[in-house]
Write a protein that holds these residues in place. Structure first.
Motif, PDB file in Angstrom:
ATOM      1  N   GLY A  87       0.844  -1.197   0.000  1.00 51.53           N
ATOM      2  CA  GLY A  87       0.000   0.000   0.000  1.00 51.53           C
ATOM      3  C   GLY A  87       0.873   1.239   0.000  1.00 51.53           C
ATOM      4  O   GLY A  87       1.876   1.292   0.717  1.00 51.53           O
ATOM      5  N   ASP A  89       0.808   5.615   0.015  1.00 48.50           N
ATOM      6  CA  ASP A  89       0.190   6.940   0.072  1.00 48.50           C
ATOM      7  C   ASP A  89       1.191   7.904  -0.551  1.00 48.50           C
ATOM      8  O   ASP A  89       2.229   8.202   0.041  1.00 48.50           O
ATOM      9  CB  ASP A  89      -0.109   7.311   1.528  1.00 48.50           C
ATOM     10  CG  ASP A  89      -0.637   8.738   1.690  1.00 48.50           C
ATOM     11  OD1 ASP A  89      -0.950   9.377   0.662  1.00 48.50           O
ATOM     12  OD2 ASP A  89      -0.726   9.209   2.847  1.00 48.50           O
ATOM     13  N   GLY A 148      -1.653  -1.174  -4.112  1.00 48.42           N
ATOM     14  CA  GLY A 148      -2.655  -0.109  -4.082  1.00 48.42           C
ATOM     15  C   GLY A 148      -1.958   1.216  -3.842  1.00 48.42           C
ATOM     16  O   GLY A 148      -1.029   1.292  -3.039  1.00 48.42           O
ATOM     17  N   GLY A 150      -2.710   5.460  -3.229  1.00 49.66           N
ATOM     18  CA  GLY A 150      -3.556   6.642  -3.066  1.00 49.66           C
ATOM     19  C   GLY A 150      -2.785   7.866  -3.516  1.00 49.66           C
ATOM     20  O   GLY A 150      -1.619   8.043  -3.139  1.00 49.66           O
ATOM     21  N   ASP A 189      -6.280   5.139  -6.680  1.00 53.27           N
ATOM     22  CA  ASP A 189      -7.457   5.931  -6.316  1.00 53.27           C
ATOM     23  C   ASP A 189      -6.993   7.217  -5.649  1.00 53.27           C
ATOM     24  O   ASP A 189      -5.822   7.362  -5.255  1.00 53.27           O
ATOM     25  CB  ASP A 189      -8.368   5.140  -5.363  1.00 53.27           C
ATOM     26  CG  ASP A 189      -9.806   5.670  -5.337  1.00 53.27           C
ATOM     27  OD1 ASP A 189     -10.094   6.677  -6.017  1.00 53.27           O
ATOM     28  OD2 ASP A 189     -10.647   5.084  -4.631  1.00 53.27           O
ATOM     29  N   GLU A 191      -6.337   9.776  -2.842  1.00 56.29           N
ATOM     30  CA  GLU A 191      -5.816   9.532  -1.491  1.00 56.29           C
ATOM     31  C   GLU A 191      -6.898   9.612  -0.423  1.00 56.29           C
ATOM     32  O   GLU A 191      -6.911   8.831   0.534  1.00 56.29           O
ATOM     33  CB  GLU A 191      -4.682  10.530  -1.197  1.00 56.29           C
ATOM     34  CG  GLU A 191      -4.176  10.550   0.213  1.00 56.29           C
ATOM     35  CD  GLU A 191      -4.946  11.500   1.120  1.00 56.29           C
ATOM     36  OE1 GLU A 191      -5.025  11.212   2.337  1.00 56.29           O
ATOM     37  OE2 GLU A 191      -5.474  12.505   0.618  1.00 56.29           O
ATOM     38  N   ALA A 194      -8.909   6.471  -0.408  1.00 52.22           N
ATOM     39  CA  ALA A 194      -8.138   5.419   0.254  1.00 52.22           C
ATOM     40  C   ALA A 194      -8.174   5.602   1.769  1.00 52.22           C
ATOM     41  O   ALA A 194      -8.312   4.631   2.526  1.00 52.22           O
ATOM     42  CB  ALA A 194      -6.698   5.422  -0.256  1.00 52.22           C
ATOM     43  N   GLN A 197     -11.486   4.454   3.145  1.00 48.52           N
ATOM     44  CA  GLN A 197     -11.535   2.997   3.198  1.00 48.52           C
ATOM     45  C   GLN A 197     -10.707   2.465   4.367  1.00 48.52           C
ATOM     46  O   GLN A 197     -11.105   1.513   5.052  1.00 48.52           O
ATOM     47  CB  GLN A 197     -11.012   2.404   1.884  1.00 48.52           C
ATOM     48  CG  GLN A 197     -11.846   2.732   0.663  1.00 48.52           C
ATOM     49  CD  GLN A 197     -13.088   1.855   0.547  1.00 48.52           C
ATOM     50  OE1 GLN A 197     -13.821   1.663   1.502  1.00 48.52           O
ATOM     51  NE2 GLN A 197     -13.321   1.326  -0.634  1.00 48.52           N
ATOM     52  N   ALA A 372      -5.018   1.942   0.954  1.00 40.91           N
ATOM     53  CA  ALA A 372      -4.437   1.555  -0.337  1.00 40.91           C
ATOM     54  C   ALA A 372      -4.083   0.067  -0.338  1.00 40.91           C
ATOM     55  O   ALA A 372      -4.329  -0.642  -1.328  1.00 40.91           O
ATOM     56  CB  ALA A 372      -3.197   2.397  -0.620  1.00 40.91           C
ATOM     57  N   TYR A 375      -7.203  -1.983  -0.787  1.00 38.33           N
ATOM     58  CA  TYR A 375      -7.642  -2.104  -2.179  1.00 38.33           C
ATOM     59  C   TYR A 375      -7.029  -3.345  -2.829  1.00 38.33           C
ATOM     60  O   TYR A 375      -7.716  -4.120  -3.507  1.00 38.33           O
ATOM     61  CB  TYR A 375      -7.218  -0.875  -2.984  1.00 38.33           C
ATOM     62  CG  TYR A 375      -8.102   0.339  -2.837  1.00 38.33           C
ATOM     63  CD1 TYR A 375      -9.481   0.234  -2.926  1.00 38.33           C
ATOM     64  CD2 TYR A 375      -7.560   1.601  -2.646  1.00 38.33           C
ATOM     65  CE1 TYR A 375     -10.293   1.350  -2.817  1.00 38.33           C
ATOM     66  CE2 TYR A 375      -8.363   2.727  -2.536  1.00 38.33           C
ATOM     67  CZ  TYR A 375      -9.726   2.597  -2.618  1.00 38.33           C
ATOM     68  OH  TYR A 375     -10.534   3.694  -2.507  1.00 38.33           O
TER      69      TYR A 375
END
Length: 387
Positions: A87, A89, A148, A150, A189, A191, A194, A197, A372, A375
């Motif tokens: 993940g 960011d 994933g 963000g 996607d 941020e 994310a 989520q 993230a 995802y």
């Protein structure tokens, strides 16, 4: 007819396998008999499907549970270490990454500060971060199941960053670039989506069906969750509430508008004000506030007031059960919360405010990176269920 019947049976088995796996993920540890009770499937079917999941390294037996009168039942767990997800960011001034197991537990992490001069090379720094995290993964049956990411901008269904105003990016085909480089499924996607989520799955947003996540970093973005589902709008671009106009003919924004909310309530707004006091980073400002610097605390209070003004607009429109403030500014909760609450109380319609919870992200500035990773995990599990 025989072919159709065979096909029907295969479909039924696939659906039942997905039901059993979901029961284990949601309710473990539990026994085969408990799965049967929760799903309504007969015990023989459950037993066969559980064995398939064990053979595929997705479920594991962990020993006996409590007996209700007969033989002690064998308890089952989701095999969360059978694969790992990355993940990321990707912020305007940082990259934060984690390696997570299939339950979202953080196994390794890596962070990097980005200077303005490094933004042009951010994609290469991003790829290096992913490579480092992948290299830290323990051996497992499925290995790295996906990535994933963000990002602080508008993303289309193809994973292309259409516009990231604070990074001055347009038309960056990020999913394609990463999938070609790593040969893995990649989800891109916004941020704030994310982050929403992440908080809904692992943090303060659990069991709250209607919530708005407000990501306060260099800019402001929002993730909107309605009836338990992420709301993305007709084109997938919802949540750009940092560009609400809160001051007519106000400061010009990099998005092309004037008077946008993020110009007055973001980390960037705080840093602009703090530069005259000799501070040039959020870390310094947090330390100064902690040490009792009244000028710095006053700056945080001002950010809180402007945050409250924008949040009041959001509450009046969406009437959510909770608004969750996340990203880096959530670390300043102690100094922005009083003015934030005062501003929201004063500006929100009373019926909307009555049942509203104003929360700070339980995951603090890790909500987006956890989201993230989620995802990638959820995409893998959805694929497994459909096999």
């Amino acid at each position: 007819m025989k072919t159709k019947s065979t096909g029907d049976l295969a479909l039924i088995k696939k659906m039942n396998t997905a039901i059993v796996l979901e029961a284990v993920i949601q309710h473990a540890p539990l026994s085969r008999a408990q799965i049967s009770e929760k799903t309504g499937l007969n015990k023989a079917t459950v037993s066969n499907l559980v064995q398939d999941l064990i053979d595929n390294h997705l479920v594991q037996e962990i020993g006996p549970g409590e007996s209700s009168g007969g033989r002690k039942p064998t308890l089952l767990l989701f095999h969360e270490k059978t694969g790992y997800a990355v993940g990321i960011d990707l912020g305007v001034n940082y990259i934060k990454g984690i390696l997570a197991d299939l339950s979202g537990n953080v196994i390794a992490e890596r962070s990097l500060k980005l200077k303005p001069s490094q933004t042009e090379n951010a994609l290469e720094h991003l790829a290096t971060t992913i490579e480092t995290l992948m290299g830290s993964a323990p051996a497992s049956e499925y290995g790295i199941v996906g990535i994933g990411v963000g990002v602080p901008g508008i993303v289309d269904e193809e994973g292309t960053i259409l516009f990231a105003p604070n990074m001055k990016w347009r038309q960056i085909e990020l999913r394609r670039l990463l999938e070609e480089r790593f040969g893995l499924p990649v989800t891109i996607d916004n941020e704030a989506n994310a982050g929403a989520q992440g908080e809904q799955k692992y943090g303060a947003g659990k069991n709250i069906p209607n919530q708005i996540y407000v990501s306060v970093g260099i800019g402001i973005g929002t993730g909107i969750i309605l009836n338990g589902e992420l709301f993305k709008g007709s084109s997938g671009f919802s949540g750009e509430l940092g560009h609400l106009s809160i001051q007519y003919d106000g400061k010009p924004c990099s998005c092309g508008n004037n008077g946008c909310w993020e110009l007055y309530a973001s980390e960037n707004a705080l840093l602009e004000q703090a530069s005259s006091l000799g501070f040039d980073g959020l870390e310094e400002l947090l330390q100064a506030a902690e040490s009792g610097d009244e000028q710095v605390r006053t700056l945080f209070q001002g950010i809180g007031s402007y945050l409250g003004a924008g949040i009041a607009n959001i509450v009046n429109v969406f009437n959510p059960s909770a608004v969750i403030i996340g990203n880096r500014m959530s670390r300043a909760a102690e100094w922005i919360a009083p003015s934030l609450h005062e501003s929201v109380d004063r500006r929100t319609l009373p019926y909307h405010r009555e049942k509203l919870d104003l929360l700070f992200a339980e995951l603090k500035d890790e909500a987006a990176v956890r989201g993230a990773a989620y995802y990638a995990i959820s995409r893998f599990i959805a694929k497994i269920k459909s096999v």
